[in-house]
Design a protein around this motif. Sequence first.
Motif, PDB file in Angstrom:
ATOM      1  N   GLY A 101       0.808  -1.208   0.000  1.00 38.64           N
ATOM      2  CA  GLY A 101       0.000   0.000   0.000  1.00 38.64           C
ATOM      3  C   GLY A 101       0.844   1.261   0.000  1.00 38.64           C
ATOM      4  N   THR A 102       0.164   2.422   0.080  1.00 36.75           N
ATOM      5  CA  THR A 102       0.839   3.712  -0.050  1.00 36.75           C
ATOM      6  C   THR A 102       1.118   4.394   1.289  1.00 36.75           C
ATOM      7  OG1 THR A 102      -1.307   4.817  -0.289  1.00 36.75           O
ATOM      8  CG2 THR A 102      -0.193   4.116  -2.317  1.00 36.75           C
ATOM      9  N   GLY A 103       0.985   3.677   2.367  1.00 38.10           N
ATOM     10  CA  GLY A 103       1.227   4.269   3.687  1.00 38.10           C
ATOM     11  C   GLY A 103       2.698   4.481   3.958  1.00 38.10           C
ATOM     12  N   PRO A 104       3.049   4.761   5.203  1.00 33.82           N
ATOM     13  CA  PRO A 104       4.461   4.935   5.569  1.00 33.82           C
ATOM     14  C   PRO A 104       5.298   3.724   5.145  1.00 33.82           C
ATOM     15  CG  PRO A 104       3.026   5.576   7.379  1.00 33.82           C
ATOM     16  CD  PRO A 104       2.147   4.942   6.353  1.00 33.82           C
ATOM     17  N   ALA A 105       6.531   3.993   4.748  1.00 39.48           N
ATOM     18  CA  ALA A 105       7.400   2.930   4.222  1.00 39.48           C
ATOM     19  C   ALA A 105       7.641   1.843   5.256  1.00 39.48           C
ATOM     20  CB  ALA A 105       8.726   3.520   3.765  1.00 39.48           C
ATOM     21  N   ASN A 106       7.525   0.620   4.824  1.00 33.64           N
ATOM     22  CA  ASN A 106       7.802  -0.537   5.672  1.00 33.64           C
ATOM     23  C   ASN A 106       9.273  -0.908   5.485  1.00 33.64           C
ATOM     24  OD1 ASN A 106       7.969  -2.929   7.042  1.00 33.64           O
ATOM     25  ND2 ASN A 106       6.463  -4.024   5.803  1.00 33.64           N
ATOM     26  N   LEU A 107      10.097  -0.510   6.416  1.00 34.19           N
ATOM     27  CA  LEU A 107      11.534  -0.734   6.291  1.00 34.19           C
ATOM     28  C   LEU A 107      11.912  -2.205   6.408  1.00 34.19           C
ATOM     29  CD1 LEU A 107      12.934   2.296   8.327  1.00 34.19           C
ATOM     30  CD2 LEU A 107      12.510   2.105   5.871  1.00 34.19           C
ATOM     31  N   ALA A 108      10.972  -3.017   6.866  1.00 38.97           N
ATOM     32  CA  ALA A 108      11.233  -4.452   6.979  1.00 38.97           C
ATOM     33  C   ALA A 108      10.850  -5.210   5.716  1.00 38.97           C
ATOM     34  CB  ALA A 108      10.472  -5.020   8.173  1.00 38.97           C
ATOM     35  N   ALA A 109      10.338  -4.487   4.716  1.00 37.06           N
ATOM     36  CA  ALA A 109       9.922  -5.141   3.472  1.00 37.06           C
ATOM     37  C   ALA A 109      11.113  -5.815   2.801  1.00 37.06           C
ATOM     38  CB  ALA A 109       9.292  -4.123   2.534  1.00 37.06           C
ATOM     39  N   LEU A 110      10.904  -7.045   2.369  1.00 36.60           N
ATOM     40  CA  LEU A 110      11.965  -7.797   1.699  1.00 36.60           C
ATOM     41  C   LEU A 110      11.940  -7.526   0.199  1.00 36.60           C
ATOM     42  CD1 LEU A 110      11.583 -11.242   3.523  1.00 36.60           C
ATOM     43  CD2 LEU A 110      13.263  -9.432   3.989  1.00 36.60           C
ATOM     44  N   PRO A 111      13.096  -7.605  -0.460  1.00 37.31           N
ATOM     45  CA  PRO A 111      13.115  -7.434  -1.919  1.00 37.31           C
ATOM     46  C   PRO A 111      12.289  -8.517  -2.589  1.00 37.31           C
ATOM     47  CG  PRO A 111      15.213  -8.280  -1.118  1.00 37.31           C
ATOM     48  CD  PRO A 111      14.428  -7.890   0.092  1.00 37.31           C
ATOM     49  N   SER A 112      11.716  -8.180  -3.723  1.00 35.69           N
ATOM     50  CA  SER A 112      10.822  -9.109  -4.411  1.00 35.69           C
ATOM     51  C   SER A 112      11.171  -9.186  -5.896  1.00 35.69           C
ATOM     52  CB  SER A 112       9.373  -8.663  -4.250  1.00 35.69           C
ATOM     53  OG  SER A 112       8.508  -9.398  -5.095  1.00 35.69           O
TER      54      SER A 112
END
Length: 310
Positions: free
Chosen positions: A180-191
């Motif tokens: 989504g477009t909310g605050p950046a999720n710094l824990a997001a893994l590369p995809s």
Amino acid sequence: MTSRSRDNTPAFTWLVTLMGAGHLMLVLATGRLRWEHVAADALLVGVAWAGPRTRRFLLGGFPLWLTGMLLDSQGLWLSLRGVIHTGDLWARERHWFPAPGGVNWPEWWSTRSHPVLDLLCGFAYAAYLYEVFLVAIFFFVKKDDRFQRLCWAFLAVNALGVVVYMLYPAAPPWYILQYGTGPANLAALPSPAGTARFDALLGISYFAGFYARNPNVFGAMPSLHAAYPFLVMLFVWRNGPVWRVATGVFALLVAFSAVYLTHHYILDVLAGLMAALAAYLAVELAFARVRKSAPLPVSIPLTPGGDTRA
């Protein structure tokens, strides 16, 4: 009796050796050591010491190693980057490049994939980097001075990309589709995003492994995928229409693939093309100035009969 002096070894060889050893110590100290690091640094030092012929390749190709180390080390300074952009690019893309239904093109393609396009775009996305290396080797074999200029331009466009990643970190379309477009999720893994379909069709894990090593999820702007083929096209332009068409078509395919596979916006692609053009012009100007300032060879006129004595 005299022994071979260490002074016979070019200073460049010692510089490369120190840089290779220094990089290996850096990745070891930061806990990032992988077999690729050992292989790349060992190859660098080995080529430097192998002899004049391989050293001639290294003199021009050294920027390729520098580029690899630059991109691999991004994780060391990501904490210094600016505010991460998520929804603003998503909305701006929809406004400036609307797709049918009032969505942007990455969003539109995310629900309209086709196996033929998956294979074609996956191939382009896998081959974009190898094109640079193949053309560079071609220039080297032909003893074309564009070999050195292409390698330095490759470093320049990547350095420019990394600077923009720091100043304007931006989430790619696949991230918005997933988080989504909310605050950046710094824990997001590369995809691998859309390239996962290419892996699935061929029963491989090429892109899964490739993107697993990506240290920077928020590096969508500019698209270096789009920048590399365009840079190659600029360097081979003078080779004639066949080269122009072949590299131009491939550059267009990679640019389309970047959007189709939901890795980039059209805005990212345009920024990548501008970065490639800027790197090309900067390197061409720099080399032109070096050639202009280089002293001209002085010829000694021969007296009649070939006698050079006064």
